[in-house]
Motif scaffolding. Structure first.
Motif, PDB file in Angstrom:
ATOM      1  N   ALA A  58     -15.561  -0.449  -9.541  1.00 37.82           N
ATOM      2  CA  ALA A  58     -15.269  -0.231  -8.127  1.00 37.82           C
ATOM      3  C   ALA A  58     -16.242  -0.984  -7.234  1.00 37.82           C
TER       4      ALA A  58
ATOM      5  N   LEU B   7     -12.961   0.771  -3.367  1.00 36.63           N
ATOM      6  CA  LEU B   7     -11.817   0.237  -4.106  1.00 36.63           C
ATOM      7  C   LEU B   7     -12.121   0.328  -5.594  1.00 36.63           C
ATOM      8  N   CYS B   8     -11.303   1.051  -6.334  1.00 36.83           N
ATOM      9  CA  CYS B   8     -11.455   1.174  -7.783  1.00 36.83           C
ATOM     10  C   CYS B   8     -10.292   0.456  -8.462  1.00 36.83           C
TER      11      CYS B   8
ATOM     12  N   GLU C 177       0.839  -1.199   0.000  1.00 36.73           N
ATOM     13  CA  GLU C 177       0.000   0.000   0.000  1.00 36.73           C
ATOM     14  C   GLU C 177       0.873   1.247   0.000  1.00 36.73           C
TER      15      GLU C 177
ATOM     16  N   CYS D   2     -16.950 -10.044  -1.517  1.00 36.78           N
ATOM     17  CA  CYS D   2     -17.720  -8.923  -0.977  1.00 36.78           C
ATOM     18  C   CYS D   2     -19.136  -9.349  -0.642  1.00 36.78           C
TER      19      CYS D   2
ATOM     20  N   GLU E  15      -7.666   2.915  -3.527  1.00 37.42           N
ATOM     21  CA  GLU E  15      -8.586   2.728  -2.409  1.00 37.42           C
ATOM     22  C   GLU E  15      -8.742   4.045  -1.659  1.00 37.42           C
TER      23      GLU E  15
ATOM     24  N   TYR F  18      -9.815  -8.590  -0.230  1.00 37.98           N
ATOM     25  CA  TYR F  18      -9.206  -8.389  -1.538  1.00 37.98           C
ATOM     26  C   TYR F  18      -8.264  -9.559  -1.809  1.00 37.98           C
TER      27      TYR F  18
ATOM     28  N   MET G  73     -10.832   5.705   1.770  1.00 40.63           N
ATOM     29  CA  MET G  73     -11.551   5.290   2.972  1.00 40.63           C
ATOM     30  C   MET G  73     -11.618   6.432   3.970  1.00 40.63           C
TER      31      MET G  73
ATOM     32  N   GLU H 104     -15.123   2.102   2.874  1.00 45.94           N
ATOM     33  CA  GLU H 104     -14.052   2.224   1.902  1.00 45.94           C
ATOM     34  C   GLU H 104     -14.557   1.927   0.489  1.00 45.94           C
TER      35      GLU H 104
ATOM     36  N   LEU I 299      -3.349   0.263  -3.610  1.00 50.42           N
ATOM     37  CA  LEU I 299      -3.351  -1.048  -2.976  1.00 50.42           C
ATOM     38  C   LEU I 299      -2.983  -2.095  -4.011  1.00 50.42           C
TER      39      LEU I 299
ATOM     40  N   LYS J   3      -5.183   5.536  -1.011  1.00 52.26           N
ATOM     41  CA  LYS J   3      -4.108   4.554  -1.112  1.00 52.26           C
ATOM     42  C   LYS J   3      -4.016   4.006  -2.538  1.00 52.26           C
TER      43      LYS J   3
END
Length: 402
Positions: free
Chosen positions: A253, A135-136, A34, A145, A271, A264, A273, A133, A87, A85
């Motif tokens: 995302a 995440l893309c 990260e 998820c 990311e 993940y 958050m 959060e 990630l 971030k």
């Protein structure tokens, strides 16, 4: 505005190549998991306004309203309310959930009252904030998820043909949804270690075989077999089979709200958050698992993982979420296009992920009026800083909902 110097965290699950490739530098062979951009006390970015490098957190602490704007401070306090971030997952992260705001405040206060050291391995709450959060994906990205519908989870487990899983299959088919998911997850994370390790071994072998054969659940079976390869005998492998397997394409995302179990698995993403480090773990980790607290936090409801795609808003593409602490958007900047203005009402962190983009500001004391960012480079702009973006590339923008 300020160019950011950022810390890369070397967590064991990190990819050894993804972040170096984006930055255009040589890989060291060590995991680089990260890269943090923001003012989180764990690894704040550093800036230089002429007197040498200083922590962005210290700059904000010294003048919160000047850096964040009065509205942001009024809504979220004198700290940057989000953390951005890069990630890079080379192997699965822990299966985890995050508390909502009330649960975080209650849990933090309880551990403070009981005198649990903030850095203790068994501490659950490092702060009193929630941790939604987003995440893309920048590359194809795999993850887990949210819970599958119990009937779907039962069919997947039954398909493995492992006798030890049959009681879970029966529960998933016979009980109401919330009861079924709660009972099975509880049974998995509290099972006797040796017996569960044996079950995981047989389930992983069956999943690997089914994944190679093709069919409706082949992708999911292959993913669970890969997880078991990284975490042999871990009960989290069976817990993971209760969750939706998701494959994101670049630009897609996932939003992860409170109580949603997730992990993940593989890929590079951006990311964003809320500024928190509160995690309750279900498995796939050597770290502490607090079963009673975990079961208090998890939301036992199935649902579609809800893959997000950006919505156009002028020249900006926005990832809509129900959270005010952060807002993620991106600009795909075409060569020769007129400079695009960025809203100046709130603080923002800007990250280039492809090509070269130029940020132009009206200027200010001690600050350059233009920055050029290449892949993996980022900048901080305080509230009230009027910027335009031009060039040829992709720019992600993290800010606060105004």
């Amino acid at each position: 505005m300020d160019r950011l110097a950022n810390t890369v965290r070397p967590y064991a699950w990190g990819s050894t190549t993804a972040i170096p490739e984006l930055l255009g530098i040589d890989a060291t062979g060590a995991p680089q998991a990260e890269m943090w951009m923001g003012a989180h006390p764990g690894a704040p970015s550093r800036i230089d306004r002429g007197a040498g490098p200083v922590s962005l957190a210290e700059v904000i602490d010294a003048a919160p309203e000047a850096e964040l704007g009065a509205d942001t401070v009024r809504a979220f306090g004198p700290r940057l309310p989000f953390l951005l971030k890069l990630l890079a997952a080379g192997s699965p992260l822990s299966l985890q959930v995050h508390p909502d705001l009330a649960q975080a405040r209650e849990g933090f206060a309880d551990e403070e009252r009981r005198g649990v050291p903030i850095d203790a391995g068994h501490r659950n709450y490092k702060d009193a904030n929630h941790k939604p959060e987003l995440l893309c994906a920048l590359t194809p990205f795999d993850g887990l998820c949210g819970f599958r519908h119990p009937a779907q989870a039962a069919a997947l487990l039954e398909g493995l043909g492992v006798d030890a899983l049959k009681p879970y299959v029966d529960i998933l088919r016979a009980s109401p949804e919330e009861d079924a998911l709660r009972e099975v997850l509880t049974a998995v994370v509290t099972a006797e270690h040796d017996a569960m390790a044996d079950t995981v071994e047989h389930a992983a072998a069956a999943a690997e075989k089914l994944g190679a054969q093709g069919g409706e659940h082949a992708g999911s079976y292959a993913a669970y077999a890969a997880i078991a390869h990284h975490y042999p005998g871990d009960p989290g492998v069976i817990a993971a089979m209760l969750l939706n397997y998701v494959q994101l394409q670049p630009g897609e995302a996932l939003f992860l709200g409170a109580g949603i179990p997730h992990a993940y698995l593989n890929g590079l993403g951006v990311e964003l958050m809320a500024n928190s480090d509160n995690v309750l773990r279900c498995g796939l980790t050597p770290k502490h698992v607090d079963v009673p607290e975990l079961l208090r936090i998890v939301r036992f409801a199935s649902g579609d993982p809800g893959v997000l795609r950006p919505e156009a808003d002028g020249g900006e593409e926005v990832y809509e979420t129900p959270i005010d602490e952060f807002r993620l958007s991106r600009f795909v900047v075409a060569p020769g296009a007129a400079p695009r203005a960025l809203d100046a009402r709130t603080p923002q962190v800007l990250l280039c992920t492809a090509g070269t983009v130029r940020l132009r500001a009206a200027g200010g004391e001690g600050a350059p009026d233009e920055l050029t960012l290449g892949p993996g480079e980022s900048a901080f702009a305080p509230a009230g800083e009027h910027l335009t973006v031009s060039g040829e590339g992709t720019l992600f923008r993290a800010t606060v909902v105004a």
